[in-house]
Design an enzyme around this catalytic site. Structure first.
Site, mmCIF file in Angstrom:
data_model
loop_
_atom_site.group_PDB
_atom_site.id
_atom_site.type_symbol
_atom_site.label_atom_id
_atom_site.label_comp_id
_atom_site.label_asym_id
_atom_site.label_seq_id
_atom_site.Cartn_x
_atom_site.Cartn_y
_atom_site.Cartn_z
ATOM 1 N N GLY A 17 67.816 4.301 19.678
ATOM 2 C CA GLY A 17 66.483 3.864 20.140
ATOM 3 C C GLY A 17 65.531 4.711 19.761
ATOM 4 N N HIS A 18 65.592 5.387 18.472
ATOM 5 C CA HIS A 18 64.792 6.334 18.085
ATOM 6 C C HIS A 18 63.223 6.003 17.915
ATOM 7 C CE1 HIS A 18 65.111 4.564 14.309
ATOM 8 N NE2 HIS A 18 64.456 5.418 13.802
ATOM 9 N N VAL A 22 61.112 6.737 24.860
ATOM 10 C CA VAL A 22 61.803 8.010 25.195
ATOM 11 C C VAL A 22 62.584 8.506 23.490
ATOM 12 C CG1 VAL A 22 64.208 8.875 26.102
ATOM 13 C CG2 VAL A 22 62.552 7.229 27.362
ATOM 14 N N SER A 114 67.816 4.680 34.991
ATOM 15 C CA SER A 114 66.424 4.355 35.611
ATOM 16 C C SER A 114 66.721 4.247 36.924
ATOM 17 C CB SER A 114 66.237 2.869 35.231
ATOM 18 O OG SER A 114 64.974 2.569 35.919
ATOM 19 N N SER A 115 65.579 5.021 37.539
ATOM 20 C CA SER A 115 65.571 4.995 38.896
ATOM 21 C C SER A 115 65.568 3.600 39.656
ATOM 22 C CB SER A 115 64.276 5.735 39.383
ATOM 23 O OG SER A 115 63.139 5.026 38.961
ATOM 24 N N CYS A 116 65.597 2.477 39.157
ATOM 25 C CA CYS A 116 65.669 1.047 39.898
ATOM 26 C C CYS A 116 67.068 0.951 39.988
ATOM 27 C CB CYS A 116 64.895 0.114 38.837
ATOM 28 S SG CYS A 116 65.752 -0.173 37.350
ATOM 29 N N TYR A 143 67.923 -5.930 35.230
ATOM 30 C CA TYR A 143 68.023 -4.830 34.508
ATOM 31 C C TYR A 143 68.682 -3.537 35.093
ATOM 32 C CZ TYR A 143 65.739 -0.595 32.212
ATOM 33 O OH TYR A 143 65.543 0.660 31.483
ATOM 34 N N LYS A 147 71.812 -1.512 34.308
ATOM 35 C CA LYS A 147 71.936 0.033 34.040
ATOM 36 C C LYS A 147 72.973 0.664 34.990
ATOM 37 C CE LYS A 147 68.679 1.191 31.177
ATOM 38 N NZ LYS A 147 68.971 1.875 30.123
ATOM 39 N N ASN A 172 60.048 6.683 36.936
ATOM 40 C CA ASN A 172 59.147 5.924 35.915
ATOM 41 C C ASN A 172 58.333 7.009 34.739
ATOM 42 O OD1 ASN A 172 59.551 4.258 37.905
ATOM 43 N ND2 ASN A 172 57.664 3.260 37.617
ATOM 44 N N HIS A 186 54.567 -1.169 31.232
ATOM 45 C CA HIS A 186 54.536 -0.430 32.771
ATOM 46 C C HIS A 186 53.085 -0.213 33.340
ATOM 47 C CE1 HIS A 186 58.587 0.251 31.497
ATOM 48 N NE2 HIS A 186 58.881 -0.102 32.718
ATOM 49 N N TRP A 213 47.175 -4.711 39.494
ATOM 50 C CA TRP A 213 48.228 -5.808 40.322
ATOM 51 C C TRP A 213 48.553 -5.274 41.689
ATOM 52 C CZ3 TRP A 213 52.029 -6.613 35.814
ATOM 53 C CH2 TRP A 213 51.434 -7.443 34.643
HETATM 54 O O1 GFB Z 1 55.254 0.225 36.148
HETATM 55 P P1 GFB Z 1 55.560 -1.129 37.004
HETATM 56 O O2 GFB Z 1 55.442 -2.321 36.114
HETATM 57 O O3 GFB Z 1 57.265 -0.735 37.337
HETATM 58 O O4 GFB Z 1 54.752 -1.248 37.959
HETATM 59 P P2 GFB Z 1 57.958 -0.685 38.591
HETATM 60 C C1 GFB Z 1 54.738 -0.298 39.109
HETATM 61 C C2 GFB Z 1 53.638 -0.695 40.182
HETATM 62 O O5 GFB Z 1 52.380 -0.827 39.610
HETATM 63 C C3 GFB Z 1 53.889 -2.126 40.750
HETATM 64 C C4 GFB Z 1 51.718 -2.001 40.038
HETATM 65 O O6 GFB Z 1 53.519 -1.829 42.285
HETATM 66 C C5 GFB Z 1 52.806 -2.936 40.067
HETATM 67 O O7 GFB Z 1 52.187 -4.025 40.746
HETATM 68 N N1 GFB Z 1 50.518 -2.209 38.570
HETATM 69 C C6 GFB Z 1 49.349 -2.525 38.952
HETATM 70 C C7 GFB Z 1 51.062 -2.846 37.493
HETATM 71 N N2 GFB Z 1 48.827 -2.894 38.099
HETATM 72 C C8 GFB Z 1 49.869 -3.238 37.140
HETATM 73 C C9 GFB Z 1 49.468 -3.636 35.738
HETATM 74 O O8 GFB Z 1 48.695 -3.813 35.074
HETATM 75 N N3 GFB Z 1 50.940 -3.728 34.849
HETATM 76 C C10 GFB Z 1 52.022 -3.248 35.661
HETATM 77 N N4 GFB Z 1 53.214 -3.422 34.933
HETATM 78 N N5 GFB Z 1 52.109 -2.759 37.018
HETATM 79 C C11 GFB Z 1 59.694 -1.030 36.820
HETATM 80 C C12 GFB Z 1 61.047 -1.965 36.677
HETATM 81 O O9 GFB Z 1 59.638 -1.301 38.042
HETATM 82 O O10 GFB Z 1 60.146 0.222 36.701
HETATM 83 C C13 GFB Z 1 61.908 -1.497 35.396
HETATM 84 O O11 GFB Z 1 60.563 -3.389 36.506
HETATM 85 C C14 GFB Z 1 61.984 0.041 35.441
HETATM 86 O O12 GFB Z 1 63.120 -2.154 35.676
HETATM 87 C C15 GFB Z 1 60.786 0.670 35.502
HETATM 88 O O13 GFB Z 1 62.927 0.449 36.293
HETATM 89 C C16 GFB Z 1 60.717 2.109 35.592
HETATM 90 O O14 GFB Z 1 58.207 0.609 39.123
HETATM 91 O O15 GFB Z 1 57.545 -1.755 39.768
#
Ligand code: GFB
Length: 342
Positions: A17-18, A22, A114-116, A143, A147, A172, A186, A213
């Protein structure tokens, strides 16, 4: 468990996954640490979901150390809308690489989770022993299950065959090389891009407003990917245990505070609008990092400094893409919308 086992700098080290967030950080870190024999394979050269192809590749290249940081990854929306890809790709990739590492007698493998993996309502900060003690967060349970299977794979090969396979669970992540595509990214890359775009369009008369969001009340902990890369090498040289180990900063903040911090770096004049139709996801996932600390490792990049340098990287990439393609910077974003296999 804490005995240092330095890796020879000329050992054959495979980074699976280079090209991902990460993996690319790990390549930079290993090169800076003097490693001279780094092995890689692009997705076109090797489909990590194909056991016979992966076995043949391992038999040919005979890596001595493996960093398994490949996978299909994404933010909250991608996780909930593409469950089949997230569970299938990751289970297959973990299975093929771990099995092939066993087949050729790899000296050490580090698997990245992952922490999830932890229950949605885990006690905070989350200690490693809370794995499998309660139901998972629904937006990413596919996911998370893959994991968790990866952790169990490493434990099983360690127990049955005596393989020195270890698992690290990062919080994260963010940093240079991230995916800035708004549907699969993310929160940090998404907000960097949204605030940047709002600044660009505001100069031509549009409202300087950004949609974020959820409610902003969820808490998250963020680790710069360069710190994670350093932690991976540290663990490969200092950790050998059945249990997975958390990798984080031990500090979290609300999404509201994060959005304001990114606004301050990228576009201080912007107005934030909350889209509460979007999910918050798990309310909080702060890792307990005392085991890692006790081994002697600490992160070095503070969040606000990391956000500023990541934004600089983003701007340079946007400018470089635009110059290469002879288009405006604003239109150039799609050029670095990474695909999701890290
Ligand atoms: O980073 P994120 O998608 O991952 O979202 P998770 C983190 C928080 O940010 C959530 C908010 O509460 C989202 O609703 N957020 C606000 C947004 N605006 C945005 C936006 O524009 N985009 C995104 N993406 N989020 C992931 C897991 O969860 O974390 C994976 O789904 C993995 O499996 C990863 O574990 C590390 O922390 O919610």
């Amino acid at each position: 468990m804490t005995r240092a086992q330095p890796i020879d700098r000329d050992a054959r080290v495979y980074v699976a996954g280079h090209r991902g967030l990460v993996g690319s950080a790990l390549m930079r870190h290993l090169a800076a640490e003097g490693f001279t024999n780094l092995l890689t394979a692009t997705r076109d050269e090797l489909d990590l979901r194909d056991q016979s192809a992966v076995s043949a590749w391992f038999a040919e290249h005979r890596p001595e150390y493996v960093f398994l940081v490949a996978g299909t990854v994404g933010g909250i929306l991608a996780n909930s809308t593409r469950p089949a890809e997230f569970i299938y790709d990751n289970m297959m990739i973990h299975g093929t690489v771990v099995h092939s590492a066993y087949e050729v007698g790899v000296t050490k493998l580090l698997y990245l989770g992952s922490s999830c993996i932890y229950p949605r309502h885990a006690t905070q900060p989350i200690t490693e022993d809370q794995l499998l003690t309660g139901p998972l967060e629904q937006t990413n349970e596919w996911y998370a299950i893959a994991k968790i299977a990866g952790i169990k794979l490493c434990q099983a090969y360690r127990r049955q065959y005596g393989c020195d396979f270890i698992s690290a669970m990062p919080t994260n992540l963010y940093g240079p090389g991230d995916n800035f595509d708004l549907t699969s990214s993310h929160v940090i890359p998404a907000l960097i891009r949204k605030f940047h775009d709002a600044k660009a369009t505001a100069s031509s008369g549009s409202l300087n407003e950004v949609e974020v969001w959820g409610t902003g009340s969820a808490y998250r902990e963020f680790l710069h990917v360069d710190d994670l890369a350093a932690a991976c090498l540290f663990l490969a040289e200092h950790y050998s245990d059945d249990s997975h180990i958390n990798v984080g900063t031990g500090v979290d903040l609300s999404i509201k505070e994060l959005a304001e911090a990114i606004r301050d770096v990228v576009n201080p004049g912007a107005h934030i609008r909350w889209d509460t139709s979007k999910p918050d996801g798990t309310p909080r996932k702060l890792l307990d990092v005392s085991r890692l600390r006790a081994l002697g490792w600490d992160p070095t990049i503070e969040l606000r400094a990391g956000l500023a340098s990541t934004y600089e990287w983003f701007v340079e990439r946007v400018a470089a893409d635009a110059a290469l393609r002879g288009i405006s910077a604003h239109d150039a974003h799609t050029a670095h919308d990474a695909h999701t296999v890290a």
